[in-house]
Scaffold this motif. Structure first.
Motif, mmCIF file in Angstrom:
data_model
loop_
_atom_site.group_PDB
_atom_site.id
_atom_site.type_symbol
_atom_site.label_atom_id
_atom_site.label_comp_id
_atom_site.label_asym_id
_atom_site.label_seq_id
_atom_site.Cartn_x
_atom_site.Cartn_y
_atom_site.Cartn_z
ATOM 1 N N SER A 1 0.851 -1.180 0.000
ATOM 2 C CA SER A 1 0.000 0.000 0.000
ATOM 3 C C SER A 1 0.890 1.235 0.000
ATOM 4 O O SER A 1 2.108 1.155 0.166
ATOM 5 N N ASP B 1 3.551 5.729 4.083
ATOM 6 C CA ASP B 1 3.293 6.962 4.829
ATOM 7 C C ASP B 1 4.598 7.707 5.106
ATOM 8 O O ASP B 1 4.619 8.702 5.836
ATOM 9 N N GLU C 1 -0.682 9.862 -4.011
ATOM 10 C CA GLU C 1 -1.739 9.016 -4.548
ATOM 11 C C GLU C 1 -1.675 8.892 -6.056
ATOM 12 O O GLU C 1 -2.157 7.922 -6.639
ATOM 13 N N ARG D 1 5.188 0.292 -4.331
ATOM 14 C CA ARG D 1 4.135 0.630 -3.372
ATOM 15 C C ARG D 1 3.124 1.576 -4.010
ATOM 16 O O ARG D 1 3.418 2.280 -4.973
ATOM 17 N N GLY D 2 1.925 1.575 -3.426
ATOM 18 C CA GLY D 2 0.910 2.549 -3.785
ATOM 19 C C GLY D 2 0.574 2.548 -5.257
ATOM 20 O O GLY D 2 0.351 1.489 -5.862
ATOM 21 N N PRO E 1 -4.344 -0.408 -4.624
ATOM 22 C CA PRO E 1 -3.781 -0.215 -3.278
ATOM 23 C C PRO E 1 -4.781 0.511 -2.372
ATOM 24 O O PRO E 1 -5.777 1.066 -2.836
ATOM 25 N N GLU E 2 -4.500 0.524 -1.090
ATOM 26 C CA GLU E 2 -5.365 1.160 -0.092
ATOM 27 C C GLU E 2 -6.797 0.636 -0.192
ATOM 28 O O GLU E 2 -7.770 1.373 -0.050
ATOM 29 N N ASP F 1 -10.249 -0.968 0.568
ATOM 30 C CA ASP F 1 -11.207 -1.197 1.652
ATOM 31 C C ASP F 1 -12.425 -1.876 1.042
ATOM 32 O O ASP F 1 -13.023 -1.353 0.088
ATOM 33 N N HIS G 1 -14.411 -0.032 -1.838
ATOM 34 C CA HIS G 1 -13.827 -0.225 -3.155
ATOM 35 C C HIS G 1 -14.306 -1.450 -3.919
ATOM 36 O O HIS G 1 -13.939 -1.616 -5.088
ATOM 37 N N ALA H 1 -4.720 -0.858 3.392
ATOM 38 C CA ALA H 1 -3.807 0.127 3.967
ATOM 39 C C ALA H 1 -2.858 -0.572 4.938
ATOM 40 O O ALA H 1 -3.287 -1.343 5.805
#
Length: 549
Positions: free
Chosen positions: A56, A59, A142, A172-173, A196-197, A199, A203, A224
């Motif tokens: 994902s 951060d 993003e 990643r991402g 990615p990310e 849910d 999604h 995530a």
């Protein structure tokens, strides 16, 4: 033995003249073993050699990501202290930052950093990737702009080279999304839509909508903080896999979780990407198995279907005799997951000692080779007997289904030859392929791997039957697919099939499951010992030893 074959053929001829005898179908019987399987539909890139890590969105800033890579490089140096870098034994990490990182820490000797800007030295970057064991893509945010997408596509060949030499690629991402086959994707993770990310509540519908425009594609959602690793063809880590429903198959969702001491269940901790890709393909094809019953009928030749655990007494001699005795031209087909085998199978020596005219073998994991390489296909051209070995039967489907080799295998029967197989080599002979999940062999139905080589259509064959207590499995299969005749074969036992008659030989029994359509309760099977004969077309017992005494 020739006299026995003549008597058997005479019996079949008389049987067709018996009043009331029927093959329970309206269409004329085929005069040859039908080959209508298609090569071009199924994947040829079944596995990757290296590893792809998908995470994902990070951060961390790009500067922090590079610092983490530098620390990983120092750990590698510490772990391989004393390794001679001159001999290329030192794992090397190439880091590509798609944003200006600012000040970065001092990098160890095995870590190279390239910042994608106007000053980047593409020639040096390509050379470094060519020598690397790992490539790490650093990005934050993003979205990526067109320049980054163009840069990734420009490096695609280098990435594929890294993976082909068993290296590792980490993204990643949004960069992880671009590793799939979605919009602007590199298709390094073939036939996949990566989000990615992810849910599930937010999604799932979005993914289903995108998949509807991308048939034959697998949805992969990375939550995530999650990460998955594709190694070979297996995913492990944390992700959600999704396929949309179609006319004959429901929506499929599977949540992959990391393996722990408490949870080592392979069905929860491992996903086979090739199986999911094949399941995605099935959703674009006609329903399989067909709704209407297919008549189990071998137009020419003989099948010897062995339940594993050793060959029944006399079956080796029967195989050789049916293949032509001293004129037999035999080919062994091992059921191996390895790309190559070092030594010829030992069974070839026993065939040579028994007097066969020739004893050869074939093995490949390359579907293109099995579909068109003349040297590879040559042993099948005039073969009179095939023997499929034991192992995991999905390997046979991967290598041969729909290929020219598959067509030539069926021609062995058309020439009046014999196909024999034990364990996995038994199941692969059916039209429906039982127990073929590449993750584990505990379940009898495996989405994506339900098509056998079809030497005997309209049946599903399970083996090691009573020894491994597999009766409930076959019951569940025929309840779901009552159009199939379920056949369970004990160890050291075989079903010998000519036309639509099966004869039982060996130490155990053969079990037949004829499930009435619409009945929810499992049917009572018929268990037949050696010497019994069964009409596969009409699903009835012809004779048992007690009846002849």
């Amino acid at each position: 033995m020739q006299r026995q074959q003549i008597l058997f053929s005479c019996f079949i001829a008389v049987l067709f003249c018996v009043p009331g005898f029927s093959l329970a179908q309206d269409n004329p019987l085929p005069t040859e073993n039908v080959f209508d399987e298609r090569f071009e539909i199924w994947p040829v890139d079944l596995t990757i050699r290296g590893n792809i890590l998908l995470g994902s969105a990070s951060d961390k800033s790009v500067q922090e990501q590079i610092a983490a890579v530098a620390e990983a490089g120092r750990e590698i140096l510490s772990a391989v202290d004393g390794v001679d870098d001159e001999e290329n034994d030192l794992p090397t990490l190439v880091t590509i930052a798609f944003e200006e990182p600012g000040d970065v820490p001092e990098l160890p000797q095995n870590v190279s950093l390239f910042v994608w800007n106007a000053d980047i030295d593409i020639e040096e970057l390509n050379s470094s990737i060519g020598d690397a064991t790992q490539v790490i893509l650093c990005h934050q945010g993003e979205f990526v702009d067109e320049n980054v997408i163009a840069a990734l596509h420009g490096l695609e060949e280098q990435f594929r080279g890294l993976i082909d030499r068993r290296g590792t690629l980490l993204a990643r991402g949004t960069l992880a999304r671009l590793m799939g086959s979605g919009p602007d994707g590199l298709n390094l993770v073939p036939d996949s839509l990566i989000i990615p990310e992810f849910d599930a509540e937010t999604h799932t519908e979005q993914m289903l909508s995108q998949l509807s425009a991308m048939p034959r594609t697998v949805g992969i959602g990375i939550p995530a903080g999650g990460m998955v690793e594709l190694s070979g063809r297996k995913f492990r880590g944390q992700a959600t896999f999704l396929l949309p429903e179609c006319d004959h198959l429901p929506q499929r969702v599977e949540t992959l979780v990391p393996a722990t001491r408490e949870n080592r269940n392979p069905y929860e901790t491992t996903v086979d990407l090739t199986a999911w890709r094949r399941d995605a393909i099935e959703r674009s094809l006609e329903q399989y198995p067909p709704v209407e019953r297919e008549v189990p009928y071998v137009a020419n030749g003989t099948l010897i279907i062995v339940g594993g655990g050793g060959m029944p007494s006399g079956s080796d001699e029967l195989f050789l005799s049916l293949a032509g005795g001293d004129d037999a031209r035999l080919v062994y087909v091992p059921c191996a997951e390895e790309e190559s085998l070092r030594r010829p199978p030992r069974i070839l020596r026993s065939w040579q000692a028994a007097g066969a005219a020739s004893a050869d073998w074939i093995h490949t994991k390359d579907r293109n080779l099995a579909n068109g390489d003349e040297e590879f296909l040559e042993p099948l051209q005039n073969a009179t007997g095939l023997f499929f070995g034991g192992g995991r039967q999905w390997n046979f489907a991967d290598s041969y289904y729909g290929t020219e080799a598959h067509r030539l295998m069926k021609q062995v029967l058309d020439r009046g030859g014999v196909v024999c197989g034990s364990s996995a080599g038994a199941s692969i002979q059916g039209g429906y392929l039982a127990r073929a999940n590449p993750v584990a062999n505990f379940d009898i139905m495996a989405p994506g791997y339900e098509r056998g080589l079809g030497f005997l259509r309209g049946v599903a064959i399970d083996q090691h039957f009573t020894q491994r207590r597999r009766q409930p499995d076959l019951e569940s299969l025929v309840v779901r697919y009552p159009q199939l005749l379920g056949i369970g074969i004990d160890e050291s036992t075989a079903l010998v099939v000519q036309e639509s008659e099966g004869r039982v030989i060996g130490a155990g029994k053969v079990w037949f499951y004829d499930q009435p359509v619409g009945q929810e309760e499992p049917c009572e099977p018929v268990a037949l010992p050696a010497g019994s004969r069964y009409d596969l077309a009409n699903r009835t017992v012809i004779s048992q030893p007690d009846e002849d005494e």
